[in-house]
Motif scaffolding. Structure first.
Motif, PDB file in Angstrom:
ATOM      1  N   VAL A 195       0.852  -1.179   0.000  1.00 56.21           N
ATOM      2  CA  VAL A 195       0.000   0.000   0.000  1.00 56.21           C
ATOM      3  C   VAL A 195       0.892   1.234   0.000  1.00 56.21           C
ATOM      4  N   LYS A 196       0.697   2.087  -0.981  1.00 61.02           N
ATOM      5  CA  LYS A 196       1.506   3.299  -1.060  1.00 61.02           C
ATOM      6  C   LYS A 196       1.269   4.178   0.160  1.00 61.02           C
ATOM      7  N   MET A 197       2.341   4.710   0.731  1.00 61.63           N
ATOM      8  CA  MET A 197       2.221   5.595   1.878  1.00 61.63           C
ATOM      9  C   MET A 197       1.429   6.831   1.485  1.00 61.63           C
ATOM     10  N   SER A 198       0.509   7.221   2.344  1.00 59.25           N
ATOM     11  CA  SER A 198      -0.238   8.441   2.078  1.00 59.25           C
ATOM     12  C   SER A 198       0.715   9.634   2.152  1.00 59.25           C
ATOM     13  N   ARG A 199       0.303  10.714   1.522  1.00 61.84           N
ATOM     14  CA  ARG A 199       1.139  11.920   1.540  1.00 61.84           C
ATOM     15  C   ARG A 199       1.345  12.412   2.972  1.00 61.84           C
ATOM     16  N   LEU A 200       0.293  12.305   3.795  1.00 65.20           N
ATOM     17  CA  LEU A 200       0.417  12.729   5.186  1.00 65.20           C
ATOM     18  C   LEU A 200       1.428  11.865   5.926  1.00 65.20           C
ATOM     19  N   ARG A 201       1.366  10.543   5.713  1.00 64.24           N
ATOM     20  CA  ARG A 201       2.294   9.641   6.399  1.00 64.24           C
ATOM     21  C   ARG A 201       3.729   9.887   5.943  1.00 64.24           C
ATOM     22  N   GLN A 202       3.923  10.166   4.660  1.00 57.60           N
ATOM     23  CA  GLN A 202       5.263  10.494   4.172  1.00 57.60           C
ATOM     24  C   GLN A 202       5.807  11.753   4.832  1.00 57.60           C
ATOM     25  N   THR A 203       4.944  12.748   4.993  1.00 56.36           N
ATOM     26  CA  THR A 203       5.373  13.995   5.625  1.00 56.36           C
ATOM     27  C   THR A 203       5.714  13.778   7.090  1.00 56.36           C
ATOM     28  N   ILE A 204       4.892  12.998   7.776  1.00 61.31           N
ATOM     29  CA  ILE A 204       5.174  12.695   9.187  1.00 61.31           C
ATOM     30  C   ILE A 204       6.519  11.997   9.328  1.00 61.31           C
ATOM     31  N   ALA A 205       6.750  11.003   8.474  1.00 63.61           N
ATOM     32  CA  ALA A 205       8.013  10.269   8.528  1.00 63.61           C
ATOM     33  C   ALA A 205       9.199  11.183   8.269  1.00 63.61           C
ATOM     34  N   SER A 206       9.059  12.062   7.290  1.00 61.85           N
ATOM     35  CA  SER A 206      10.152  12.972   6.939  1.00 61.85           C
ATOM     36  C   SER A 206      10.462  13.935   8.070  1.00 61.85           C
ATOM     37  N   ARG A 207       9.416  14.493   8.684  1.00 62.39           N
ATOM     38  CA  ARG A 207       9.629  15.483   9.749  1.00 62.39           C
ATOM     39  C   ARG A 207      10.198  14.848  11.010  1.00 62.39           C
ATOM     40  N   LEU A 208       9.741  13.650  11.341  1.00 57.39           N
ATOM     41  CA  LEU A 208      10.263  12.985  12.526  1.00 57.39           C
ATOM     42  C   LEU A 208      11.735  12.627  12.345  1.00 57.39           C
ATOM     43  N   LYS A 209      12.084  12.168  11.139  1.00 52.09           N
ATOM     44  CA  LYS A 209      13.482  11.840  10.875  1.00 52.09           C
ATOM     45  C   LYS A 209      14.337  13.094  10.866  1.00 52.09           C
ATOM     46  N   GLU A 210      13.768  14.185  10.355  1.00 55.67           N
ATOM     47  CA  GLU A 210      14.484  15.459  10.364  1.00 55.67           C
ATOM     48  C   GLU A 210      14.807  15.892  11.794  1.00 55.67           C
ATOM     49  N   ALA A 211      13.829  15.685  12.697  1.00 59.28           N
ATOM     50  CA  ALA A 211      14.049  16.051  14.099  1.00 59.28           C
ATOM     51  C   ALA A 211      15.184  15.244  14.703  1.00 59.28           C
ATOM     52  N   GLN A 212      15.216  13.938  14.393  1.00 67.80           N
ATOM     53  CA  GLN A 212      16.281  13.090  14.932  1.00 67.80           C
ATOM     54  C   GLN A 212      17.645  13.460  14.347  1.00 67.80           C
ATOM     55  N   ASN A 213      17.666  13.832  13.082  1.00 67.30           N
ATOM     56  CA  ASN A 213      18.936  14.146  12.434  1.00 67.30           C
ATOM     57  C   ASN A 213      19.482  15.514  12.821  1.00 67.30           C
ATOM     58  N   THR A 214      18.590  16.444  13.191  1.00 63.28           N
ATOM     59  CA  THR A 214      19.003  17.818  13.441  1.00 63.28           C
ATOM     60  C   THR A 214      19.180  18.131  14.917  1.00 63.28           C
ATOM     61  N   ALA A 215      18.180  17.778  15.713  1.00 62.38           N
ATOM     62  CA  ALA A 215      18.195  18.152  17.130  1.00 62.38           C
ATOM     63  C   ALA A 215      19.002  17.156  17.968  1.00 62.38           C
ATOM     64  N   ALA A 216      19.505  17.639  19.094  1.00 60.49           N
ATOM     65  CA  ALA A 216      20.156  16.771  20.079  1.00 60.49           C
ATOM     66  C   ALA A 216      19.088  16.351  21.080  1.00 60.49           C
ATOM     67  N   LEU A 217      18.376  15.285  20.746  1.00 57.12           N
ATOM     68  CA  LEU A 217      17.193  14.905  21.514  1.00 57.12           C
ATOM     69  C   LEU A 217      17.543  14.215  22.826  1.00 57.12           C
ATOM     70  N   LEU A 218      16.831  14.588  23.852  1.00 58.26           N
ATOM     71  CA  LEU A 218      16.976  13.975  25.167  1.00 58.26           C
ATOM     72  C   LEU A 218      15.615  14.011  25.842  1.00 58.26           C
ATOM     73  N   THR A 219      15.314  13.022  26.676  1.00 51.53           N
ATOM     74  CA  THR A 219      14.023  12.968  27.373  1.00 51.53           C
ATOM     75  C   THR A 219      14.256  12.847  28.871  1.00 51.53           C
ATOM     76  N   THR A 220      13.531  13.627  29.628  1.00 51.10           N
ATOM     77  CA  THR A 220      13.572  13.522  31.085  1.00 51.10           C
ATOM     78  C   THR A 220      12.167  13.215  31.592  1.00 51.10           C
TER      79      THR A 220
END
Length: 424
Positions: free
Chosen positions: A198-223
């Motif tokens: 099933v082809k990924m919906s445009r919304l799902r593609q955008t979500i995937a791209s933005r989440l990966k962008e956050a991981q690649n750019t930000a220094a993520l940490l959770t408390t």
């Protein structure tokens, strides 16, 4: 003479979308401004209205096709629809063959899919989600009474039909078979193994791209921290009826957390800031993105100036977002911006998680389910309704001390809601 129906402007910087579903079939009459198709963009679904009254004469694209802004997707003719053209069928490679004969859209790739009743209408159309459900549950769509708009079949209709079919079907007696070569072979032979692409919906593609962008750019940490929900639950129990009677909306937990976040952000402004180049941009307002579940994925509409809102205004805004997220009527402008995000995984039963920030924001607060747990109070073990809180943040901007302080301020405000009233 037929009138062209074009893809409308979809928003700033958006040049194309996906034709998600035809809402009208060729030969059906349409009124002025009546939606004939829905488009899926990076963020929301957009309906395409008919510019004139008449009859849908021709569909130039199939569901799932990518269409550019300004492209002609259909034509509206005059008359009652007699002899109207049929929709362009999809070829094997998924492209449109305008010259080919019309075919009933059915799921592909499953030779055991049910065959439509010969008395069923030849132009039965199903949305992609419904087609997947039909394929998965092996039901005949021609025998299902649709409860959707204009009698269209919904996914719930398919699930109900599948449940009824399974309930009425007797289990056949097992036929004698020769011994199997191995236990693994015996297990594998019990049912057919299938895969579906099933082809990924445009919304799902955008979500995937933005989440990966956050991981690649930000220094993520959770408390993490936990909070005793007793005081908020008590206040809600005492005032929910009066609150609903006065404001016409139920008093929920989210308004408490939005107000607590606004209070905490005053003490820790970096949580409500963002990085732009080599500069830090601080906002003196709190625009809260609230994660809302929609049929095609998670969307994050924004509560503007939430710090200046009352509890009732916050609850009404959130309720409106939730309703319109389900029917796909949220506008793109409503999901732009945002300085801080609150995501409530507790509504789905989540006990603990590490949420990912929504760029260019620098922090997200994760809420979780309320669970009775033993805690120590004044030297005694007691049971309290507890919730885990998680703050994921960009360590480039927010230090650990600031993140912990922010969560502590949230905890203090929730465990003693009076602080929200006296701004303490």
């Amino acid at each position: 003479m037929a009138t062209d129906v074009k893809v409308p402007a979809l928003g700033e910087s958006i040049t194309e979308g996906t034709l998600a579903q035809w809402l009208k079939k060729p030969g059906e009459q349409v009124a002025v401004d009546e939606p004939i198709a829905s488009l899926e963009t990076d963020k929301v679904s957009v309906e395409v209205p008919s510019p004139v009254a008449g009859t849908l004469a021709e569909q130039l694209f199939a569901e799932g096709d990518t269409v550019e802004v300004g492209a002609i997707i259909a034509r509206i003719g005059k008359g009652d629809g007699q002899g109207a053209a049929q929709p362009a069928p999809a070829k094997e490679d998924g492209s449109v063959n305008p010259a080919g004969p019309a075919e009933t859209p059915m799921p592909r790739g499953d030779e055991h899919a049910p065959v439509a009743d010969s008395n069923a209408p030849a132009d039965l159309t199903l949305s992609p989600a419904v087609r997947r459900a039909v394929l998965e549950h092996h039901v005949d769509p021609s025998k299902i009474s649709g409860t959707g708009k204009d009698g269209r079949i919904t996914k719930d209709d398919v699930l109900a039909a599948a449940k009824a079919k399974d309930g009425n079907r007797a289990e056949p007696a097992a036929a004698a078979e020769p011994p199997r070569a191995s236990a693994a072979a015996a297990g594998a032979s019990g049912r057919e193994r299938r895969e579906e692409r099933v082809k990924m919906s445009r919304l799902r593609q955008t979500i995937a791209s933005r989440l990966k962008e956050a991981q690649n750019t930000a220094a993520l940490l959770t408390t993490f921290n936990d909070v005793d929900m007793s005081a908020v639950m008590d206040a809600r129990g005492r005032y929910k009826d009066l609150f609903e009677k006065k404001h016409g909306i139920r008093l929920g937990f989210m308004s408490f957390f939005v107000k607590a976040a606004a209070l905490a952000a005053r003490d820790v402004p970096s949580v409500n800031a963002r990085i732009e180049g080599d500069e830090i941009v601080y906002a003196d307002y709190l625009d809260v993105s609230v994660a809302v579940s929609a049929p095609k994925g998670l969307v994050v509409p924004v509560i503007r100036s939430a710090d200046a809102m009352s509890f009732a205004e916050i609850e009404k805004t959130i309720a409106d977002f939730g309703k319109r997220a389900k029917d796909g009527s949220l506008g793109m402008d409503e999901m732009k911006g945002g300085t801080f995000t609150i995501s409530n995984g507790g509504v789905f039963g989540s006990l603990l998680s590490t949420p990912i920030i929504n760029p260019p924001q620098s922090a997200v607060l994760g809420l979780h389910r309320i669970e009775e747990r033993p805690v120590v109070r004044d030297g005694q073990v007691v049971v309290r309704p507890m919730m885990y809180l998680a703050l994921s943040y960009d360590h480039r901007l927010i230090d650990g001390r600031e993140a912990v302080t922010f969560l502590v301020r949230i905890k203090e405000a929730i465990e003693d809601p009076t602080r929200l009233l006296i701004d303490l």
